[in-house]
Design an enzyme around this catalytic site. Sequence first.
Site, PDB file in Angstrom:
ATOM      1  N   HIS A   1       8.906  -2.199  12.260  1.00 25.69           N
ATOM      2  CA  HIS A   1       8.736  -3.246  11.253  1.00 25.69           C
ATOM      3  C   HIS A   1       9.727  -4.369  11.516  1.00 25.69           C
ATOM      4  O   HIS A   1      10.901  -4.128  11.813  1.00 25.69           O
ATOM      5  CB  HIS A   1       8.972  -2.708   9.846  1.00 25.69           C
ATOM      6  CG  HIS A   1       8.892  -3.775   8.795  1.00 25.69           C
ATOM      7  ND1 HIS A   1       7.695  -4.248   8.314  1.00 25.69           N
ATOM      8  CD2 HIS A   1       9.862  -4.499   8.174  1.00 25.69           C
ATOM      9  CE1 HIS A   1       7.923  -5.202   7.426  1.00 25.69           C
ATOM     10  NE2 HIS A   1       9.226  -5.386   7.326  1.00 25.69           N
TER      11      HIS A   1
ATOM     12  N   ASP B   1       4.358  -1.734  -5.634  1.00 26.60           N
ATOM     13  CA  ASP B   1       5.013  -2.783  -4.850  1.00 26.60           C
ATOM     14  C   ASP B   1       4.200  -4.064  -4.870  1.00 26.60           C
ATOM     15  O   ASP B   1       4.762  -5.160  -4.904  1.00 26.60           O
ATOM     16  CB  ASP B   1       5.215  -2.327  -3.402  1.00 26.60           C
ATOM     17  CG  ASP B   1       5.781  -3.439  -2.534  1.00 26.60           C
ATOM     18  OD1 ASP B   1       6.938  -3.827  -2.758  1.00 26.60           O
ATOM     19  OD2 ASP B   1       5.052  -3.935  -1.651  1.00 26.60           O
TER      20      ASP B   1
ATOM     21  N   ARG C   1       8.314 -10.947  -7.848  1.00 26.28           N
ATOM     22  CA  ARG C   1       9.531 -11.425  -7.176  1.00 26.28           C
ATOM     23  C   ARG C   1       9.304 -12.807  -6.583  1.00 26.28           C
ATOM     24  O   ARG C   1      10.173 -13.675  -6.628  1.00 26.28           O
ATOM     25  CB  ARG C   1       9.950 -10.439  -6.073  1.00 26.28           C
ATOM     26  CG  ARG C   1      10.590  -9.157  -6.599  1.00 26.28           C
ATOM     27  CD  ARG C   1      10.703  -8.111  -5.503  1.00 26.28           C
ATOM     28  NE  ARG C   1      11.394  -8.648  -4.340  1.00 26.28           N
ATOM     29  CZ  ARG C   1      11.109  -8.307  -3.079  1.00 26.28           C
ATOM     30  NH1 ARG C   1      10.132  -7.460  -2.820  1.00 26.28           N
ATOM     31  NH2 ARG C   1      11.797  -8.814  -2.090  1.00 26.28           N
TER      32      ARG C   1
ATOM     33  N   SER D   1      10.843  -2.497  -1.128  1.00 25.44           N
ATOM     34  CA  SER D   1       9.493  -2.998  -0.858  1.00 25.44           C
ATOM     35  C   SER D   1       9.036  -2.611   0.544  1.00 25.44           C
ATOM     36  O   SER D   1       7.945  -2.056   0.735  1.00 25.44           O
ATOM     37  CB  SER D   1       9.464  -4.517  -1.027  1.00 25.44           C
ATOM     38  OG  SER D   1       8.193  -5.034  -0.702  1.00 25.44           O
TER      39      SER D   1
ATOM     40  N   LYS E   1       6.322   0.932   1.615  1.00 27.95           N
ATOM     41  CA  LYS E   1       5.067   0.790   2.358  1.00 27.95           C
ATOM     42  C   LYS E   1       5.111   1.567   3.666  1.00 27.95           C
ATOM     43  O   LYS E   1       4.138   2.205   4.056  1.00 27.95           O
ATOM     44  CB  LYS E   1       4.777  -0.691   2.626  1.00 27.95           C
ATOM     45  CG  LYS E   1       4.410  -1.481   1.380  1.00 27.95           C
ATOM     46  CD  LYS E   1       3.876  -2.848   1.716  1.00 27.95           C
ATOM     47  CE  LYS E   1       4.952  -3.809   2.154  1.00 27.95           C
ATOM     48  NZ  LYS E   1       5.749  -4.322   1.024  1.00 27.95           N
TER      49      LYS E   1
END
Length: 451
Positions: A82, A161, A168, A183, A187
Amino acid sequence: MHPVDLIRKKRDGEELSAEEIQFLAQGAAQGSIPEEQLAAWLMAAFLRGLSLAEVDALTTAMRFSGEVFDSSTLGKFAVDKHSTGGVGDKTSLLVAPIAAAAGLAVPMISGRALGHTGGTLDKLESIPGYRTQLSLKEMESVLTKVGASIVGQTQDLVPADRVLYALRDRTSTVESPYLICASIMSKKLAAGLNGLVLDVKTGSGAFLRRKEDALFLAALMVETGERAGTHTAALLTNMDQPLGHMAGNWIEVWESLELLQGKRDPLSEDLRELSLALAGWMLFLGGVTRTAEEGRQSAEEILTSGEALKVFTQMVAAHGGDTTPLGQPAQFHKPGVSKELCAERSGYLAHIDCTAAGWAVQRLGAGRERAGEPVDPFAGIEWYVKLGSPIKAGQPLCTMFSGQASRFSEPEALLRKALVIADKPVEEGPLIQGIITAENRKEFLKTTNPS
């Protein structure tokens, strides 16, 4: 429990229990807590911060707020990568097929372009027919056949989320490292990962420009992953200039394909090196190699052998994509109009405001300002220079692509300010600026904690 009590508790700097955070996450997912109360709690958390236990509890609560993927059915070590977002960051298109070719399973749940950063899903959808919205069952089928599947978040995956992230974005609480961590990790962990490698950006094109902030976020995510039983490592990487020499959607696929085909361009070397480093860590965490450096070497062998290209092509086909353009990426690139940006003076490229460069890409039509907006698959920028490059007056610095000539004026103005040419060259920072692992994460949590 009552939301107002939990808002007041966090407002006053107290720590919430796992049960209290679970109540908030369930309320977000089910719509039983009004948005104004969730927004108030988010602002209290933004201002007061969260403890490690609270971050862990919030991540876990959001992770299990909807359906989760069971990777044990694959019979392989499940690993993912990620990135916290950047300009020209297309490493997912390289590391996923490399890791899959090494025998690992790569269930990669990715996002779309938002703000100045690009989105992996938009890049893949520039391939005709490529489906990013698969059910978890369909993703499992692709993983079984190919070993890698890059998809978008389903409606039922981490719904808490989805609600909190949207709030947010509307309440100026995005930059909290605690909320960012929960967050991202909720995921990723919902994908049933055994291992996770994080690419945390710092510099002028990153959401967290200060190195100390990026280090803390990296350490926080490694801590959260390890607490969940997922082997996690993070690389702190330089985002002071676009990665590679393409930024957009199809043109980033094109650049990735050239590397997968064994072609090398000096302007793509940073992209190639970072992809190999990230893939090396994926192979190491997955037990394929004894060290991350051995993993990098193995990743390079897989890349140069053409095995990663085979996996990428098979993945595209398994997702319903047309593989014909993959063989001729240059011919497939058909923007409506293009325009060169040339240097106004001689010297050296001394600085790039990479965020502004990302906004230029977005304004050309390659990105979006709001979720749900369409993107132009052929819009973007091809760069001809890197930091430190010698420049001559009149020399092309980049070419802008768009669907309409009327779109050029604002990106050109942004780039004129973003690209700074000076009389003397400046020293460029290293591509990889730090590595955070299970062994050293506590050190960075102590030394870089913003609270």
